[in-house]
Design an enzyme around this catalytic site. Structure first.
Site: not given
Ligand code: MN
Length: 397
Positions: A8, A83, A154, A187, A189
């Site tokens: 991330d 993302h 993730h 993934h 945070h």
């Molecule tokens: Mn992320």
């Protein structure tokens, strides 16, 4: 064996250029530390970039560092995160892989072999579309393989407690292959370190730099992990914080306060403090006793903080309201019905001379209609603006 695990990084996030630069620098520093500490390889468990097609500057900054790692004989294994995918399923990681800068393990069906380690994993997709990929896994084959095995992923895991993530989709640990030595997560945070029986060490390193207002408030900074495993010892984990700047957070309950009181308290809070190299977050909530939310003087507060050296000032007033423009709760209905009801209930808060209540309500509806028009095909912006202004002026007479 010594390796780094990050996730991330969201390079290219933040619209504020100063924050975007800090976020990119955090990633660069992480790689510098990896080179300095002579790790053998680096794992990046998704969301390396904030968008599937990053801006050239973001790409340049990242590639420069990744190349440096490569030149120091450090292989970088990257997994696509939620993302990293464009709507059509493309990722820039494939390009970097082709250029030999990283190893994209997103679509690896088998293990990538790195010295004594074997690496595989499953990418993340928006809306947890990766679930099906887990069902397709040949788990037995992975579980029976020998060596030091790493599984990159993730996704959030339902068996692991995560604060504030009730709304996001999770996978069950039962969908994962068992018997790996290290599960390199991304993934989520948050910084999470867990041992799950039959599985192994599971780590979420959190972001390398906070990615949202809330993360700035809660995490203050990002970081990553360095993992060491020697034949005679257990797995050793070390979290390396990336301290790029300070974060000062104001969280103020404005309930039953006047806008003047809030202004005075904000001023008081920042007086006699320095804000050199500091990001300031200001979160205001509650219902003001008198005054409008627009009476909170953010402009002078911002000026004040900037003079004292603040890098960036972010505010969140989504939960701040005032009695003067109070939220109106309306029953369900069609858009027109709801709009009309809101207009009726609020129009007594506005007073235009020469208009009675009914005229006023009528005018508001007409104005809304005019302002919601779209630019016609082929119409120039200036002509569009002229047309809208003219129509609005006719209504306002
Ligand atoms: Mn992320």
């Amino acid at each position: 064996m010594k390796f780094a695990h990050m996730a991330d990084c969201h390079i290219g996030s933040w619209s504020d250029p100063k924050l975007r630069e800090l976020s990119t620098k955090a990633f660069q520093r992480a790689i510098d530390i990896c080179i300095d500490k002579k790790v053998e390889f680096i794992l990046i468990s998704g969301d390396l970039f904030h968008t599937a097609l990053p801006a050239i500057e973001s790409l340049k900054a990242a590639v420069e560092k990744l190349k440096q790692a490569k030149d120091n004989n450090i292989n970088v294994y990257v997994l696509a995160g939620s993302h990293d995918y464009s709507p059509s399923g493309k990722t820039i990681l494939e390009v970097l892989d082709k250029a030999g800068i990283i190893t994209d393990i997103t679509n690896k069906k088998t293990f990538a072999v790195q010295g004594r380690a074997k690496i595989t994993g499953i990418h993340g997709r928006r809306g947890s579309l990766e679930k099906q990929e887990y069902d397709k896994l040949n788990k037995q084959e992975l579980e029976n393989a020998s060596g030091f095995k790493i599984f990159m992923f993730h996704s959030a895991i339902s068996e692991i407690q995560m604060s504030g993530l009730d709304m996001i989709e999770k996978l069950s640990i039962k969908q994962f292959p068992k018997n790996f030595d290290y599960y390199a997560g991304g993934h989520v945070h948050q910084i999470i370190e867990k041992n799950i029986p039959d599985y192994g060490k599971i780590i979420y390193p959190g972001p390398t730099f906070p990615d949202t207002f809330k993360e700035l408030e809660e995490l203050k900074q990002g970081g990553f992990y360095i993992i060491e495993k020697n034949p005679e010892t257990n797995l050793q984990t070390e979290y390396i914080p990336l301290n790029m700047c300070s974060v000062f957070s104001i969280n103020m309950d404005c309930n039953q306060k006047t806008s003047e009181e809030v202004n005075a308290q904000l001023k008081e809070l920042v007086s006699q403090k320095e804000f050199i190299h500091t990001i300031v977050t200001i979160r205001l909530f509650g219902e003001l006793k008198t005054g409008k939310t627009s009476d909170i003087n953010f402009r002078s507060l911002r000026k004040n903080l900037e003079t004292k050296g603040a890098i960036s000032i972010l505010r969140n007033t989504s939960k701040l309201s005032s009695k003067e423009f109070k939220a109106v709760k309306v029953a369900q209905g069609s858009v027109d019905e709801v709009e009309n009801m809101i207009i009726k209930e609020n129009s007594d808060q506005i007073n235009v001379e020469d208009w009675d209540q009914q005229t006023q309500q009528q005018k508001i509806v007409e104005l809304m209609q005019i302002l919601s028009q779209q630019r016609a095909d082929g119409e120039r912006v200036v002509d569009f603006e002229k047309r809208i202004t003219k129509q609005a002026m006719q209504i306002l007479k």
